[in-house]
Design an enzyme around this catalytic site. Structure first.
Site, PDB file in Angstrom:
ATOM      1  N   HIS A 151      -0.555   5.650   4.126  1.00 29.74           N
ATOM      2  CA  HIS A 151       0.528   4.455   4.221  1.00 29.74           C
ATOM      3  C   HIS A 151      -0.368   3.103   3.628  1.00 29.74           C
ATOM      4  CE1 HIS A 151      -0.907   3.018   8.440  1.00 29.74           C
ATOM      5  NE2 HIS A 151      -0.776   1.855   7.723  1.00 29.74           N
TER       6      HIS A 151
ATOM      7  N   ASP B 260      -0.158  11.029   7.651  1.00 24.13           N
ATOM      8  CA  ASP B 260      -0.474   9.685   7.403  1.00 24.13           C
ATOM      9  C   ASP B 260      -2.029   9.744   7.204  1.00 24.13           C
ATOM     10  OD1 ASP B 260      -0.731   7.263   6.584  1.00 24.13           O
ATOM     11  OD2 ASP B 260      -0.235   6.454   8.624  1.00 24.13           O
TER      12      ASP B 260
ATOM     13  N   SER C  96      -5.362  -0.316   9.975  1.00 27.36           N
ATOM     14  CA  SER C  96      -4.772   0.887   9.740  1.00 27.36           C
ATOM     15  C   SER C  96      -5.559   1.404   8.838  1.00 27.36           C
ATOM     16  CB  SER C  96      -3.526   0.616   8.489  1.00 27.36           C
ATOM     17  OG  SER C  96      -2.306   0.211   9.480  1.00 27.36           O
TER      18      SER C  96
END
Length: 847
Positions: free
Chosen positions: A650, A704, A798
């Site tokens: 992502h 992901d 992230s």
């Protein structure tokens, strides 16, 4: 040359028969005629005579060999280092030079007098070999010496006791002294020398001296530093001095030795010789320059010894040496504190306090109020102080009660408006000390608008019954009425619901692990969900049918048929052992489970002082900061090889403004610790390729994960190293502690952190987590929550790593994907499970 080849030499007694029988004689025959030569029995008799004579000779030789060799081997070499004050001499500068006439003359007198003292002690006189004077220092004159004894086995304790009571012998001799030219001794201290320091395997001996001066900073460094690693099999000693009326400050800016102190190590002494009774610290391993390692002497002398073995030599050490006046403000401790709120700390904090220190603080607040003290840091641990209840060495004393060790005392209160705090350190082994805050309070309202814990701590009332031990003594979690979103434990505690059925007994009475649909008590749950008796674990039979009960049994792994839970070696043979890769034990026949294991290690020891949740520089050397050009930090990533990174898919999805999928928009910073501070330890790279997983789902965050290829290989350093990739069958069980790191927001809605943050989290049972997250988990996601912390714990970036400690290395368990990070209580983070993508990573990168 050996350790004692310095200062005055001595000549040991060379008489090999000193402690043996004086002679070996043969008794005469009673009738000499019986020994006369007779005729017959002829040749046979001669042969018999020769055989008998040979047997007698062999017997005598054997007896002599036993007598002179084996009896000698029953003796052991005992070395003692010591010091004594010579009160009828004045110190001369020439005494600092062991080659000067003055040094040699005084040393000769000391050795002669030492010999006389030992002769007056029956336990020492017959075993004494010799002494050498190593150094002199001020006060009036302090002599430092080594004495050697040849001690029969069984007599070691008697010799040790005699050496430890030499001060009594000296006192007795001084009372009867009649010769005016004799030296007058007092303050005698002796200690058995560490046997590692007179090893016969040393090939080189080095000795250095440094005298600190006002407005001067000297430098000491290990042999060869910084151009080459320190040499093997060496003994190195540094003698450090300061001017009278000063103490020594020793500040290491580089310290990089082998991590095992039984191999290579440094000892710091509060004296000029290696006296174990005055040792301040024994150090090995790697210590980061940003973590202070500063020692301070109690007098104007200090010494270091460095011992190395034959293998694995490292860069070594460098330290700055300076002096501080004894009356300096920095050395003053104790005093009267009259403010209603304040702090105080041990001298030299957060560095090591000096030995032989005593400080007394008197805290006085207005009449009618009381005093409360809370320790924010407490490190008073000393070798030999096993029983922290007695605290006979280094301690804090409040209200006539002593505290020591590494566990901070509970909040301490007074009965009056005055409190006395005493800090004491003995002659040996020092620690980092303490920092405390105090405040006044009214006895009728000790915690205005807050909850008072049983240990007198005050916490916010909103923290009561939230499942977290905010008080430290659980008093804020007792007798609670739980919310519908909490587990009601039978013992009245309330716990976060996502801890239910996670394999960890959080309630303390197992309430949260009951009725979980698993196996009954006394049964173990196999990976295939079958239940078998705990008694059948590791019995040599595969009762589970999938090998679960026979894995991780501490025995050598055996080849078994391959399955989805076995580890496949490079030769395609499979073994049934839990997480065998890179655990330090070759389990595969081809040893492939221990290949490619130069990963997952931080090359220094983390300090026990943790200021909040800042990571130490180099603590997570695989952590990467991904920047968008002309913008700044956006995501985290992990180093898996010199050319490849792992991040989240992502992070590389295009939006209307930026083409995140294009390598040209990215800048990669490796070895970074503080954002916008690009120091010498940082390497910058661009990208040539970005590979998101082809089945990434932007709606569910499934798959992901993404790969990034650097434009040129990175050079590994202490600050830049890869993390280990787990095998497909590597397991990360519920309850296992892991680390999350990143520069993300430290609080919800806040800005990103400038310093790399860390937090310890715990892997949570996937079924339970899926319920908590309303069924949004897929089989390629894993869940982890905060063990300790709360709103101040870090929130990871992230794409950053979820680092899992293995036996000896860290493994990349997951990639930060989605959720509420780790900053909010009761909100676990969701991570991409790396083991599910191990084959894809190898296919694309070759790693």
């Amino acid at each position: 040359m050996d350790y004692m080849d310095s200062g005055m030499r001595y000549t040991p007694n060379k008489d090999p028969g000193r402690d043996w029988d004086q002679a070996v004689t043969f008794l005469p025959a009673s009738d000499s005629k019986k020994l006369e030569k007779k005729k017959g029995p002829g040749r046979i008799g001669a042969v018999i005579g020769v055989v008998v004579l040979a047997a007698l000779l062999a017997l005598m030789i054997g007896l002599l060999v036993w007598h002179f060799h084996f009896r000698e081997n029953k003796k052991t070499k005992a070395m003692y280092s010591g010091s004594m004050k010579i009160t009828n001499q004045a110190f001369q500068d020439a005494y600092e030079n062991p080659n000067s006439t003055e040094f040699k003359s005084l040393a000769e007198q000391v050795i002669k007098q030492l010999s006389n003292l030992y002769k007056k002690t029956p336990q020492l006189s017959k075993y004494y070999v010799g002494s050498s004077v190593q150094a002199f220092s001020e006060g009036s004159v302090i002599a430092y010496y080594l004495s050697e004894f040849d001690v029969p086995k069984g007599q070691e304790e008697a010799v040790d006791q005699a050496m430890n009571s030499m001060d009594k012998v000296v006192e007795k001799v001084r009372r009867t002294m009649s010769l005016s030219n004799d030296l007058v001794f007092e303050e005698v201290q002796n200690s058995a020398l560490d046997s590692r320091m007179f090893s016969k395997s040393f090939s080189e001996y080095y000795k250095y001296a440094e005298h600190a001066k006002a407005n001067k900073i000297g430098t000491i460094k290990s042999p060869g530093f910084p151009n080459s690693p320190y040499p093997p099999n060496t003994f190195t000693q540094w003698e450090l001095r300061a001017d009278p009326g000063h103490v020594i400050k020793l500040d290491f800016d580089t310290f990089n030795l082998e991590a095992d102190c039984s191999k290579d190590y440094v000892k710091v002494y509060d004296t000029l010789v290696a006296n174990e009774g005055r040792v301040m610290s024994e150090i090995c391993g790697y210590h980061h320059p940003n973590i202070p390692m500063v020692f301070q002497s109690s007098r104007n002398v200090m010494s270091l010894t460095m011992v190395t073995n034959e293998k694995r030599n490292f860069p070594g050490l460098r330290a700055r040496v300076s002096q501080i006046p004894i009356n300096s403000k920095d050395l003053v401790c104790g005093g009267t504190l009259t403010d209603e709120l304040g702090t105080f700390m041990s001298p030299n904090f957060p560095n090591f306090y000096a030995p032989n220190t005593n400080c007394v603080w008197t805290i006085q607040v207005p009449v009618g109020k009381l005093v409360k003290i809370q320790f924010t840091t407490f490190l008073l641990k000393e070798r030999g102080q096993l029983n922290t209840k007695e605290c006979n060495k280094d301690y804090i004393e409040i209200n006539k009660k002593r505290y020591c060790g590494e566990s901070a005392p509970p909040i301490v209160t007074s009965d009056t408006n005055t409190m006395v705090v005493v800090f004491n350190s003995d002659l040996s082994y020092v620690d980092r000390g303490f920092k405390a805050k105090y405040e006044s309070f009214v006895s009728t309202d000790p915690c205005p608008s807050r909850f008072q814990c049983k240990n007198q701590r005050c916490v916010n009332s909103t923290l009561m019954c939230d499942g977290w031990n905010d008080c430290g003594d659980m008093s804020d979690e007792m007798n609670c009425k739980c919310l519908s979103s909490q587990i009601q434990c039978k013992n009245t505690l309330c716990k976060p619901q996502f801890w239910e059925c996670d394999g960890v007994n959080d309630c303390g009475d197992n309430t949260d692990e009951e009725n979980c649909g698993g196996c009954k008590s006394g049964m173990m749950t196999c990976r295939n969900a079958k239940c078998v008796s705990e008694k059948k674990r590791c019995d040599g039979t595969d009762d589970c049918g999938d090998g679960t009960d026979e894995s991780d049994c501490g025995r050598k792994a055996e080849s078994v048929p391959c399955s989805d839970i076995t580890y496949k070696c490079a030769d395609n043979k499979c073994i049934i052992k839990e997480n065998p890769e890179c655990d330090g034990t070759p389990d595969c026949e081809d040893k492939s489970d221990e290949a490619n294991c130069d990963c997952g290690r931080s090359l220094f020891k983390t300090s026990r002082i943790v200021g909040g949740q800042n990571a130490d520089e180099g603590e997570f050397p695989w952590q990467v900061s991904l920047h968008i050009k002309n913008f700044g930090h956006v995501c985290g990533a992990s180093i898996i090889s010199q050319s490849w990174l792992v991040t989240a898919a992502h992070c590389v999805q295009d939006d209307a403004k930026t083409k995140y999928s294009q390598p040209g928009v990215w800048e990669v910073y490796l070895g970074l610790h503080i954002q916008k501070q690009i120091g010498k330890n940082v390497q910058k790279r661009n990208l040539v390729q970005v590979i998101p997983h082809p089945y990434y789902n932007a709606y569910t965050f499934d798959n992901d994960i993404a790969l990034m290829q650097l434009d040129s290989p990175v050079a590994y350093t202490d600050y830049i190293r890869p993390i280990c990739l787990p095998s497909v069958t590597h397991t990360f069980p519920p309850g296992h502690s892991v680390w999350i790191t990143g520069w993300g927001a430290t609080r919800e809605g806040g800005s990103g952190a400038s310093i790399l943050q860390k937090a310890q989290v715990r892997i949570i049972n996937s079924t339970v987590c899926n319920q908590l997250m309303s069924g949004q988990l897929t089989t390629k996601m894993m869940c982890a929550g905060v063990l300790t912390g709360g709103v101040d714990a870090c929130q990871g970036d992230s794409g950053g790593p979820l680092s899992s400690p293995g036996t000896t290395r860290m493994f990349l368990a997951g990639v930060v994907s989605w959720g509420d990070g780790c900053a909010r209580r009761n909100k676990p983070g969701i991570y991409t499970t790396v083991t599910k993508f191990r084959g894809w990573i190898t296919e694309k990168t070759g790693v």
